[in-house]
Design a protein around this motif. Structure first.
Motif, PDB file in Angstrom:
ATOM      1  N   ILE A   8       0.853  -1.185   0.000  1.00  0.00           N
ATOM      2  CA  ILE A   8       0.000   0.000   0.000  1.00  0.00           C
ATOM      3  C   ILE A   8       0.887   1.234   0.000  1.00  0.00           C
ATOM      4  O   ILE A   8       1.682   1.448   0.920  1.00  0.00           O
ATOM      5  CB  ILE A   8      -0.934   0.023   1.226  1.00  0.00           C
ATOM      6  CG1 ILE A   8      -1.882  -1.180   1.185  1.00  0.00           C
ATOM      7  CG2 ILE A   8      -1.724   1.332   1.269  1.00  0.00           C
ATOM      8  CD1 ILE A   8      -2.843  -1.256   2.373  1.00  0.00           C
ATOM      9  N   VAL A   9       0.745   2.063  -1.038  1.00  0.00           N
ATOM     10  CA  VAL A   9       1.515   3.293  -1.171  1.00  0.00           C
ATOM     11  C   VAL A   9       0.563   4.478  -1.017  1.00  0.00           C
ATOM     12  O   VAL A   9      -0.424   4.588  -1.757  1.00  0.00           O
ATOM     13  CB  VAL A   9       2.231   3.361  -2.533  1.00  0.00           C
ATOM     14  CG1 VAL A   9       3.005   4.674  -2.665  1.00  0.00           C
ATOM     15  CG2 VAL A   9       3.167   2.166  -2.697  1.00  0.00           C
ATOM     16  N   GLY A  10       0.848   5.342  -0.075  1.00  0.00           N
ATOM     17  CA  GLY A  10      -0.024   6.492   0.141  1.00  0.00           C
ATOM     18  C   GLY A  10       0.020   6.940   1.584  1.00  0.00           C
ATOM     19  O   GLY A  10       0.511   6.233   2.466  1.00  0.00           O
ATOM     20  N   ASP A  11      -0.526   8.116   1.823  1.00  0.00           N
ATOM     21  CA  ASP A  11      -0.558   8.676   3.169  1.00  0.00           C
ATOM     22  C   ASP A  11      -1.688   9.695   3.216  1.00  0.00           C
ATOM     23  O   ASP A  11      -2.307  10.001   2.186  1.00  0.00           O
ATOM     24  CB  ASP A  11       0.781   9.328   3.511  1.00  0.00           C
ATOM     25  CG  ASP A  11       1.066   9.334   5.001  1.00  0.00           C
ATOM     26  OD1 ASP A  11       0.110   9.159   5.793  1.00  0.00           O
ATOM     27  OD2 ASP A  11       2.234   9.507   5.385  1.00  0.00           O
ATOM     28  N   GLY A  12      -1.935  10.214   4.382  1.00  0.00           N
ATOM     29  CA  GLY A  12      -2.983  11.200   4.519  1.00  0.00           C
ATOM     30  C   GLY A  12      -3.606  11.172   5.896  1.00  0.00           C
ATOM     31  O   GLY A  12      -3.244  10.362   6.757  1.00  0.00           O
ATOM     32  N   PRO A  13      -4.575  12.059   6.118  1.00  0.00           N
ATOM     33  CA  PRO A  13      -5.163  12.204   7.456  1.00  0.00           C
ATOM     34  C   PRO A  13      -5.908  10.975   7.966  1.00  0.00           C
ATOM     35  O   PRO A  13      -6.112  10.841   9.167  1.00  0.00           O
ATOM     36  CB  PRO A  13      -6.118  13.400   7.291  1.00  0.00           C
ATOM     37  CG  PRO A  13      -6.383  13.497   5.823  1.00  0.00           C
ATOM     38  CD  PRO A  13      -5.128  13.035   5.166  1.00  0.00           C
ATOM     39  N   MET A  14      -6.304  10.059   7.066  1.00  0.00           N
ATOM     40  CA  MET A  14      -7.043   8.864   7.484  1.00  0.00           C
ATOM     41  C   MET A  14      -6.152   7.631   7.550  1.00  0.00           C
ATOM     42  O   MET A  14      -6.658   6.507   7.576  1.00  0.00           O
ATOM     43  CB  MET A  14      -8.215   8.610   6.527  1.00  0.00           C
ATOM     44  CG  MET A  14      -9.226   9.745   6.442  1.00  0.00           C
ATOM     45  SD  MET A  14      -9.890  10.203   8.065  1.00  0.00           S
ATOM     46  CE  MET A  14     -10.807   8.719   8.485  1.00  0.00           C
ATOM     47  N   ARG A  15      -4.846   7.836   7.650  1.00  0.00           N
ATOM     48  CA  ARG A  15      -3.951   6.675   7.622  1.00  0.00           C
ATOM     49  C   ARG A  15      -4.221   5.706   8.773  1.00  0.00           C
ATOM     50  O   ARG A  15      -4.216   4.488   8.572  1.00  0.00           O
ATOM     51  CB  ARG A  15      -2.492   7.112   7.641  1.00  0.00           C
ATOM     52  CG  ARG A  15      -1.534   5.918   7.674  1.00  0.00           C
ATOM     53  CD  ARG A  15      -0.137   6.249   7.243  1.00  0.00           C
ATOM     54  NE  ARG A  15       0.738   5.078   7.301  1.00  0.00           N
ATOM     55  CZ  ARG A  15       1.933   5.027   6.755  1.00  0.00           C
ATOM     56  NH1 ARG A  15       2.406   6.075   6.106  1.00  0.00           N
ATOM     57  NH2 ARG A  15       2.673   3.934   6.847  1.00  0.00           N
ATOM     58  N   GLN A  16      -4.434   6.207   9.966  1.00  0.00           N
ATOM     59  CA  GLN A  16      -4.692   5.320  11.098  1.00  0.00           C
ATOM     60  C   GLN A  16      -5.933   4.464  10.854  1.00  0.00           C
ATOM     61  O   GLN A  16      -5.947   3.267  11.173  1.00  0.00           O
ATOM     62  CB  GLN A  16      -4.862   6.122  12.392  1.00  0.00           C
ATOM     63  CG  GLN A  16      -3.549   6.618  12.985  1.00  0.00           C
ATOM     64  CD  GLN A  16      -3.751   7.208  14.359  1.00  0.00           C
ATOM     65  OE1 GLN A  16      -4.752   7.863  14.633  1.00  0.00           O
ATOM     66  NE2 GLN A  16      -2.783   6.987  15.249  1.00  0.00           N
ATOM     67  N   THR A  17      -6.970   5.060  10.282  1.00  0.00           N
ATOM     68  CA  THR A  17      -8.199   4.318   9.999  1.00  0.00           C
ATOM     69  C   THR A  17      -7.944   3.248   8.943  1.00  0.00           C
ATOM     70  O   THR A  17      -8.443   2.122   9.043  1.00  0.00           O
ATOM     71  CB  THR A  17      -9.303   5.283   9.521  1.00  0.00           C
ATOM     72  OG1 THR A  17      -9.487   6.303  10.504  1.00  0.00           O
ATOM     73  CG2 THR A  17     -10.613   4.548   9.303  1.00  0.00           C
ATOM     74  N   VAL A  18      -7.161   3.596   7.917  1.00  0.00           N
ATOM     75  CA  VAL A  18      -6.836   2.628   6.870  1.00  0.00           C
ATOM     76  C   VAL A  18      -6.009   1.484   7.452  1.00  0.00           C
ATOM     77  O   VAL A  18      -6.276   0.304   7.191  1.00  0.00           O
ATOM     78  CB  VAL A  18      -6.082   3.312   5.702  1.00  0.00           C
ATOM     79  CG1 VAL A  18      -5.610   2.272   4.700  1.00  0.00           C
ATOM     80  CG2 VAL A  18      -6.985   4.341   5.019  1.00  0.00           C
ATOM     81  N   GLU A  19      -5.006   1.813   8.245  1.00  0.00           N
ATOM     82  CA  GLU A  19      -4.179   0.770   8.844  1.00  0.00           C
ATOM     83  C   GLU A  19      -5.015  -0.153   9.731  1.00  0.00           C
ATOM     84  O   GLU A  19      -4.802  -1.375   9.741  1.00  0.00           O
ATOM     85  CB  GLU A  19      -3.043   1.406   9.648  1.00  0.00           C
ATOM     86  CG  GLU A  19      -1.972   2.052   8.779  1.00  0.00           C
ATOM     87  CD  GLU A  19      -0.848   2.655   9.608  1.00  0.00           C
ATOM     88  OE1 GLU A  19      -1.033   2.822  10.837  1.00  0.00           O
ATOM     89  OE2 GLU A  19       0.215   2.948   9.026  1.00  0.00           O
ATOM     90  N   ALA A  20      -5.976   0.415  10.450  1.00  0.00           N
ATOM     91  CA  ALA A  20      -6.839  -0.402  11.315  1.00  0.00           C
ATOM     92  C   ALA A  20      -7.675  -1.374  10.493  1.00  0.00           C
ATOM     93  O   ALA A  20      -7.945  -2.503  10.920  1.00  0.00           O
ATOM     94  CB  ALA A  20      -7.742   0.502  12.153  1.00  0.00           C
ATOM     95  N   ALA A  21      -8.077  -0.969   9.290  1.00  0.00           N
ATOM     96  CA  ALA A  21      -8.901  -1.820   8.439  1.00  0.00           C
ATOM     97  C   ALA A  21      -8.141  -3.054   7.957  1.00  0.00           C
ATOM     98  O   ALA A  21      -8.749  -4.098   7.660  1.00  0.00           O
ATOM     99  CB  ALA A  21      -9.409  -1.028   7.235  1.00  0.00           C
TER     100      ALA A  21
END
Length: 363
Positions: free
Chosen positions: A219-232
């Motif tokens: 997964i390449v990318g970053d942003g303000p919702m990174r924690q939510t994405v990582e949790a998913a």
């Protein structure tokens, strides 16, 4: 021609990367490649996240002062032949181009304009009225997707439009030899709320149905919702999913060249230049038949497109390419050919030149 360029949604030097910023830069480069003298006329950003009348009034006032400065500059020197505006729509109307064009008698062109009647709410209704005036004034409105083009024609049948399909960055290293690793998947997108987050969550849900197969996802990318994405993705076994953050263009291209499939559902995606970058790297795409995605991924030729919102269908499409190497290879070849030839920067520049030659007449 001497061309004034303006991107009211996101200036070309905005610090946050996005598809909008990249497309603005690509259009600038294409215009310069055609031999035109292009200048970014203003960094004024007219983005209205909500239909806020007070905020809109402030923007109108700022734009008035900006226009006065530009007009003085043009009166003291030669005014441009053309004002080129990228991506005016209800949240970011062009408050500079149309008035200046009328004052100085110059041609006006838009690219990726859009209009949505259901957004006629509060200040957005006022901004859309200006967008419509710009559509009517324009010598041509350049559209990247058939959906956007039809939307403009539905509002004003007499609107002059021309198609310029989304295209690749000329700086993209497409000479890399693809060395796909079986089971290596890749996705690349900013981690923002809304459609981006919805796509990430859909991808995680689809991969849950593929636990019996051997795969790894970068997964390449970053942003303000990174924690939510990582949790998913946190519940997947170790080494199944790797987060790489943002990557430079060359590094991402090299990662794509090692992957076997590019995954990105693309919930209500405008079109997605990353799809073209993946295909140029020689890997097929699995996405949804949603938004403008079909403009950049050709179903059953460069990738697989599934019904919007159908997670099981999406998972099944991924499974089919993970388990059928012959089909994956056929799509990979089609993807590389499509992106590198039909959607190359050179091909798009030629199309843009033809559009301007047809619709913009310089005395």
């Amino acid at each position: 021609m001497k061309i004034a360029f303006h991107a009211p949604l996101k200036p070309v030097d905005h610090p946050v990367p996005s598809g909008d910023r990249l497309m603005a830069l690509l259009l600038l480069s294409a215009l310069e490649a055609l031999g035109h003298q292009v200048s970014v006329i203003s960094a004024l950003r007219t983005y209205l996240k909500e239909p806020d009348a007070g905020r809109y009034a402030d923007l109108v006032q700022q734009a008035s002062a900006e226009r006065a400065q530009i007009a003085k500059l043009w009166r003291d020197h030669r005014a441009p032949d053309l004002f080129f505006c990228y991506h005016p729509y209800y949240k970011s109307p062009d408050l500079l181009g149309p008035p200046l064009c009328r004052e100085f008698g110059m041609a006006y062109v838009t690219a990726e304009s859009s209009y949505s009647e259901r957004r006629n709410i509060g200040a957005w209704a006022d901004s859309q009225a200006l967008v419509k005036k710009g559509l009517d004034l324009a010598a041509v409105n350049i559209c990247f997707t058939g959906r956007d083009r039809q939307g403009l024609i539905d509002i004003t049948p007499s609107t002059i439009t021309a198609m310029l399909p989304p295209f690749l960055d000329q700086r993209l290293p497409i000479s890399l030899v693809a060395t796909p690793e079986r089971g290596r998947l890749i996705t690349a997108a900013m981690m923002r709320d809304g459609n981006k987050l919805e796509s990430y969550l859909m991808l995680a849900a689809a991969l849950e149905q593929l636990g019996d197969l051997d795969w790894r996802l970068d997964i390449v990318g970053d942003g303000p919702m990174r924690q939510t994405v990582e949790a998913a993705f946190a519940h997947f076994p170790a080494n199944r999913v790797m987060f790489h953050g943002l990557k430079a263009r060359d590094d991402l291209a090299a990662m794509m060249a090692r992957a076997s499939i590019f995954l990105w559902p693309g919930c209500r995606e405008a079109y997605g230049l990353t799809y073209l970058e993946a295909q140029a790297a020689g890997i097929p795409v699995v996405a949804q038949n949603d938004g403008g995605v079909p403009e950049v991924v050709i179903a059953d030729k460069t990738g697989l497109l599934t019904a919007p919102g159908d997670i099981t269908a999406y998972a099944t499409a991924i499974r089919s390419l993970l388990t059928d190497e012959s089909r994956r290879t056929t799509l990979a070849k089609g993807a590389a050919r499509f992106a590198r030839e039909e959607r190359s920067f050179e091909a798009a520049t030629a199309r843009l030149g033809n559009i301007l030659e047809t619709h913009v007449h310089k005395d």
